[in-house]
Design a protein around this motif. Structure first.
Motif, PDB file in Angstrom:
ATOM      1  N   LEU A   6       0.851  -1.186   0.000  1.00 41.41           N
ATOM      2  CA  LEU A   6       0.000   0.000   0.000  1.00 41.41           C
ATOM      3  C   LEU A   6       0.883   1.231   0.000  1.00 41.41           C
ATOM      4  CD1 LEU A   6      -2.982   1.193   0.558  1.00 41.41           C
ATOM      5  CD2 LEU A   6      -2.252   1.223   2.961  1.00 41.41           C
ATOM      6  N   ALA A   7       0.502   2.237  -0.772  1.00 45.07           N
ATOM      7  CA  ALA A   7       1.287   3.474  -0.802  1.00 45.07           C
ATOM      8  C   ALA A   7       0.367   4.679  -0.882  1.00 45.07           C
ATOM      9  CB  ALA A   7       2.249   3.473  -1.987  1.00 45.07           C
ATOM     10  N   LEU A   8       0.695   5.701  -0.109  1.00 41.92           N
ATOM     11  CA  LEU A   8       0.036   6.996  -0.189  1.00 41.92           C
ATOM     12  C   LEU A   8       1.055   7.997  -0.689  1.00 41.92           C
ATOM     13  CD1 LEU A   8      -1.589   5.345   2.054  1.00 41.92           C
ATOM     14  CD2 LEU A   8      -2.405   7.592   2.815  1.00 41.92           C
ATOM     15  N   THR A   9       0.662   8.802  -1.656  1.00 43.23           N
ATOM     16  CA  THR A   9       1.565   9.782  -2.247  1.00 43.23           C
ATOM     17  C   THR A   9       0.918  11.156  -2.234  1.00 43.23           C
ATOM     18  OG1 THR A   9       2.447   8.070  -3.724  1.00 43.23           O
ATOM     19  CG2 THR A   9       2.961  10.362  -4.264  1.00 43.23           C
ATOM     20  N   PHE A  26       3.607   7.765   2.470  1.00 45.93           N
ATOM     21  CA  PHE A  26       4.324   6.649   3.081  1.00 45.93           C
ATOM     22  C   PHE A  26       3.944   5.368   2.356  1.00 45.93           C
ATOM     23  CE2 PHE A  26       0.435   6.808   5.695  1.00 45.93           C
ATOM     24  CZ  PHE A  26       0.048   5.474   5.748  1.00 45.93           C
ATOM     25  N   ALA A  27       4.729   4.321   2.582  1.00 47.70           N
ATOM     26  CA  ALA A  27       4.475   3.008   1.980  1.00 47.70           C
ATOM     27  C   ALA A  27       4.406   1.960   3.075  1.00 47.70           C
ATOM     28  CB  ALA A  27       5.569   2.651   0.983  1.00 47.70           C
ATOM     29  N   ILE A  51      -7.904   5.914   3.057  1.00 44.96           N
ATOM     30  CA  ILE A  51      -7.501   4.703   2.324  1.00 44.96           C
ATOM     31  C   ILE A  51      -8.740   3.870   1.981  1.00 44.96           C
ATOM     32  CG2 ILE A  51      -6.250   2.512   2.481  1.00 44.96           C
ATOM     33  CD1 ILE A  51      -4.302   3.983   4.429  1.00 44.96           C
ATOM     34  N   MET A  52      -9.668   3.774   2.939  1.00 46.59           N
ATOM     35  CA  MET A  52     -10.845   2.923   2.783  1.00 46.59           C
ATOM     36  C   MET A  52     -11.931   3.578   1.938  1.00 46.59           C
ATOM     37  SD  MET A  52     -11.235  -0.164   3.834  1.00 46.59           S
ATOM     38  CE  MET A  52     -12.491  -1.249   3.150  1.00 46.59           C
ATOM     39  N   ALA A  61      -2.567  10.414  -4.280  1.00 46.88           N
ATOM     40  CA  ALA A  61      -2.873   9.073  -4.791  1.00 46.88           C
ATOM     41  C   ALA A  61      -2.726   8.022  -3.706  1.00 46.88           C
ATOM     42  CB  ALA A  61      -1.947   8.725  -5.950  1.00 46.88           C
ATOM     43  N   VAL A  62      -3.666   7.074  -3.703  1.00 51.03           N
ATOM     44  CA  VAL A  62      -3.579   5.872  -2.878  1.00 51.03           C
ATOM     45  C   VAL A  62      -3.517   4.684  -3.825  1.00 51.03           C
ATOM     46  CG1 VAL A  62      -4.677   4.455  -1.102  1.00 51.03           C
ATOM     47  CG2 VAL A  62      -4.969   6.949  -1.057  1.00 51.03           C
ATOM     48  N   THR A  63      -2.488   3.861  -3.676  1.00 47.94           N
ATOM     49  CA  THR A  63      -2.360   2.673  -4.525  1.00 47.94           C
ATOM     50  C   THR A  63      -2.272   1.435  -3.645  1.00 47.94           C
ATOM     51  OG1 THR A  63       0.049   2.881  -4.631  1.00 47.94           O
ATOM     52  CG2 THR A  63      -1.222   3.922  -6.398  1.00 47.94           C
ATOM     53  N   PHE A  64      -2.939   0.383  -4.087  1.00 48.26           N
ATOM     54  CA  PHE A  64      -2.908  -0.895  -3.382  1.00 48.26           C
ATOM     55  C   PHE A  64      -2.450  -1.958  -4.358  1.00 48.26           C
ATOM     56  CE2 PHE A  64      -5.330  -4.795  -2.047  1.00 48.26           C
ATOM     57  CZ  PHE A  64      -4.481  -5.101  -0.990  1.00 48.26           C
ATOM     58  N   GLN A  65      -1.327  -2.583  -4.039  1.00 45.60           N
ATOM     59  CA  GLN A  65      -0.700  -3.566  -4.922  1.00 45.60           C
ATOM     60  C   GLN A  65      -0.546  -2.982  -6.335  1.00 45.60           C
ATOM     61  OE1 GLN A  65      -3.139  -7.136  -4.341  1.00 45.60           O
ATOM     62  NE2 GLN A  65      -1.685  -7.825  -2.775  1.00 45.60           N
ATOM     63  N   ASP A  66      -0.018  -1.753  -6.369  1.00 49.87           N
ATOM     64  CA  ASP A  66       0.273  -1.020  -7.608  1.00 49.87           C
ATOM     65  C   ASP A  66      -0.984  -0.656  -8.402  1.00 49.87           C
ATOM     66  OD1 ASP A  66       3.058  -1.110  -7.178  1.00 49.87           O
ATOM     67  OD2 ASP A  66       3.153  -3.121  -8.033  1.00 49.87           O
ATOM     68  N   ARG A  67      -2.134  -0.762  -7.786  1.00 51.31           N
ATOM     69  CA  ARG A  67      -3.391  -0.421  -8.450  1.00 51.31           C
ATOM     70  C   ARG A  67      -3.967   0.846  -7.825  1.00 51.31           C
ATOM     71  NH1 ARG A  67      -8.781  -4.321  -8.479  1.00 51.31           N
ATOM     72  NH2 ARG A  67     -10.003  -3.141 -10.024  1.00 51.31           N
ATOM     73  N   PRO A  68      -4.200   1.902  -8.598  1.00 50.02           N
ATOM     74  CA  PRO A  68      -4.772   3.122  -8.027  1.00 50.02           C
ATOM     75  C   PRO A  68      -6.183   2.871  -7.500  1.00 50.02           C
ATOM     76  CG  PRO A  68      -3.859   3.535 -10.216  1.00 50.02           C
ATOM     77  CD  PRO A  68      -3.903   2.056 -10.050  1.00 50.02           C
ATOM     78  N   ILE A  69      -6.427   3.216  -6.226  1.00 54.50           N
ATOM     79  CA  ILE A  69      -7.750   3.011  -5.643  1.00 54.50           C
ATOM     80  C   ILE A  69      -8.327   4.314  -5.093  1.00 54.50           C
ATOM     81  CG2 ILE A  69      -7.294   0.587  -5.076  1.00 54.50           C
ATOM     82  CD1 ILE A  69      -6.942   1.497  -2.137  1.00 54.50           C
ATOM     83  N   THR A  70      -7.682   5.435  -5.361  1.00 55.33           N
ATOM     84  CA  THR A  70      -8.095   6.712  -4.787  1.00 55.33           C
ATOM     85  C   THR A  70      -9.556   7.025  -5.075  1.00 55.33           C
ATOM     86  OG1 THR A  70      -5.857   7.432  -5.363  1.00 55.33           O
ATOM     87  CG2 THR A  70      -7.337   9.095  -4.459  1.00 55.33           C
ATOM     88  N   ALA A  71      -9.999   6.726  -6.291  1.00 55.89           N
ATOM     89  CA  ALA A  71     -11.369   7.062  -6.695  1.00 55.89           C
ATOM     90  C   ALA A  71     -12.362   5.930  -6.442  1.00 55.89           C
ATOM     91  CB  ALA A  71     -11.392   7.442  -8.175  1.00 55.89           C
ATOM     92  N   PHE A  72     -11.897   4.799  -5.903  1.00 59.31           N
ATOM     93  CA  PHE A  72     -12.782   3.659  -5.685  1.00 59.31           C
ATOM     94  C   PHE A  72     -13.769   3.957  -4.552  1.00 59.31           C
ATOM     95  CE2 PHE A  72     -10.306  -0.272  -7.380  1.00 59.31           C
ATOM     96  CZ  PHE A  72     -10.084   0.392  -8.582  1.00 59.31           C
ATOM     97  N   ARG A  73     -14.944   3.358  -4.659  1.00 63.67           N
ATOM     98  CA  ARG A  73     -15.886   3.379  -3.549  1.00 63.67           C
ATOM     99  C   ARG A  73     -15.443   2.354  -2.498  1.00 63.67           C
ATOM    100  NH1 ARG A  73     -21.283   2.319  -6.820  1.00 63.67           N
ATOM    101  NH2 ARG A  73     -19.794   0.888  -7.798  1.00 63.67           N
ATOM    102  N   THR A  74     -15.947   2.520  -1.292  1.00 67.25           N
ATOM    103  CA  THR A  74     -15.540   1.654  -0.190  1.00 67.25           C
ATOM    104  C   THR A  74     -15.778   0.178  -0.505  1.00 67.25           C
ATOM    105  OG1 THR A  74     -15.946   3.411   1.424  1.00 67.25           O
ATOM    106  CG2 THR A  74     -15.906   1.150   2.252  1.00 67.25           C
ATOM    107  N   ALA A  75     -16.919  -0.143  -1.078  1.00 65.64           N
ATOM    108  CA  ALA A  75     -17.221  -1.539  -1.400  1.00 65.64           C
ATOM    109  C   ALA A  75     -16.231  -2.100  -2.413  1.00 65.64           C
ATOM    110  CB  ALA A  75     -18.643  -1.655  -1.938  1.00 65.64           C
ATOM    111  N   GLU A  76     -15.801  -1.279  -3.365  1.00 63.35           N
ATOM    112  CA  GLU A  76     -14.825  -1.730  -4.356  1.00 63.35           C
ATOM    113  C   GLU A  76     -13.478  -1.990  -3.697  1.00 63.35           C
ATOM    114  OE1 GLU A  76     -15.938   0.407  -8.508  1.00 63.35           O
ATOM    115  OE2 GLU A  76     -15.452   1.773  -6.862  1.00 63.35           O
ATOM    116  N   ILE A  77     -13.106  -1.139  -2.757  1.00 66.70           N
ATOM    117  CA  ILE A  77     -11.839  -1.313  -2.051  1.00 66.70           C
ATOM    118  C   ILE A  77     -11.874  -2.595  -1.228  1.00 66.70           C
ATOM    119  CG2 ILE A  77     -10.355  -0.319  -0.252  1.00 66.70           C
ATOM    120  CD1 ILE A  77     -11.281   2.461  -1.304  1.00 66.70           C
ATOM    121  N   ALA A  78     -12.993  -2.848  -0.570  1.00 67.51           N
ATOM    122  CA  ALA A  78     -13.129  -4.086   0.207  1.00 67.51           C
ATOM    123  C   ALA A  78     -13.004  -5.309  -0.687  1.00 67.51           C
ATOM    124  CB  ALA A  78     -14.468  -4.092   0.944  1.00 67.51           C
ATOM    125  N   ARG A  79     -13.577  -5.241  -1.883  1.00 69.65           N
ATOM    126  CA  ARG A  79     -13.500  -6.381  -2.798  1.00 69.65           C
ATOM    127  C   ARG A  79     -12.086  -6.628  -3.298  1.00 69.65           C
ATOM    128  NH1 ARG A  79     -18.813  -4.659  -4.452  1.00 69.65           N
ATOM    129  NH2 ARG A  79     -17.945  -3.315  -6.084  1.00 69.65           N
TER     130      ARG A  79
END
Length: 254
Positions: A6-9, A26-27, A51-52, A61-79
């Motif tokens: 996970l990384a926040l930029t 941070f990462a 993040i959530m 930007a918030v990335t999870f496993q190199d995938r940008p999730i900043t614009a994701f909804r909470t349910a998408e992030i959970a999935r």
């Protein structure tokens, strides 16, 4: 190279007219436990909620496993495999313990072996399986909140002050549950009020103050510089906080 989970930029988050996160970067190392520390109001809970996707980042930007999730909804992030244990437990008080757990299992079906593990950590959940979650004690509600997050394997757990206000015996069970999850490969980002717990679980530290990151690195490096703890936490990190044995050192709420 160490893999990053996970990384926040340069993340900024506003809540109303308040500028809470101010360029947070941070990462989080994959497969490790990272403690997110700081005084009251430093921005730790806001970081987890951003993040959530519960509070949207204004920029960055918030990335999870190199995938940008900043614009994701909470349910998408959970999935994506992100589990979340909020500070306020986040359980459904009008539902039974069983119903809360079923809702937490994305497939709607719980693995029996994994459920047995959860009962091993938190026996009261089995005892009150068909009881209303709203009638549980505070410590039991915290058990249920954690159990909901770990009833299925997660890639990462975001955990907000899990030991706040709970008895020492429950703290031991919580630590055992997180250690086991980490051993099976789950990355953990932990906001913790009790410095002793953070010290026992985490290999890495992110230190926040006033909405910004003041330090990010190994726990040993953090402990080797007493000024970090003195300036941002109010104690020398090398020797830990000077506090009574219970109920634990109070770190922060936002």
């Amino acid at each position: 190279m160490t893999e990053t989970a996970l990384a926040l930029t340069d993340v900024h988050t506003h809540i109303g007219r308040f500028h809470i996160l101010q360029g947070v970067t941070f990462a989080v190392r994959a497969g490790g436990v990272t403690a997110l520390l700081g005084r009251n109001g430093a921005g730790k809970t806001t970081t987890l909620r951003t993040i959530m996707g519960l509070w949207k980042a204004s920029s960055g930007a918030v990335t999870f496993q190199d995938r940008p999730i900043t614009a994701f909804r909470t349910a998408e992030i959970a999935r994506c495999g992100v589990g979340y244990v909020p500070e306020n437990t986040g359980i459904f008080g009008q539902l039974t313990v069983r119903e809360n757990m079923i809702l937490a299992a994305r497939s709607g079906r719980m693995d029996r072996a994994r459920l047995a593990r959860v009962f091993g950590y938190f026996p009261p959940l089995e005892q009150f399986w068909n009881s209303s979650a709203g009638h549980l004690s505070g410590g039991q509600k915290q058990m249920l909140s954690i159990a909901r997050a770990i009833i299925e394997p997660r890639k990462i757990l975001l955990v907000d002050e899990p030991t706040k206000g709970v008895a020492p015996a429950i703290i031991d069970a919580i630590m055992e549950a997180f250690r086991d999850c980490n051993r099976e490969g789950t990355t953990i980002l932990l906001v913790e009020q009790n410095y002793d717990v953070a010290l026992a679980l985490a290999q890495d530290v992110v230190l926040m103050d006033d909405g910004s990151v003041r330090f990010a690195g190994a726990m040993e490096a953090f402990r080797s510089d007493p000024k970090l703890g003195e300036n941002a936490l109010g104690f020398a990190a090398a020797r830990g906080p000077q506090r009574p044995a219970a109920p634990g050192w109070r770190a922060e709420r936002t």
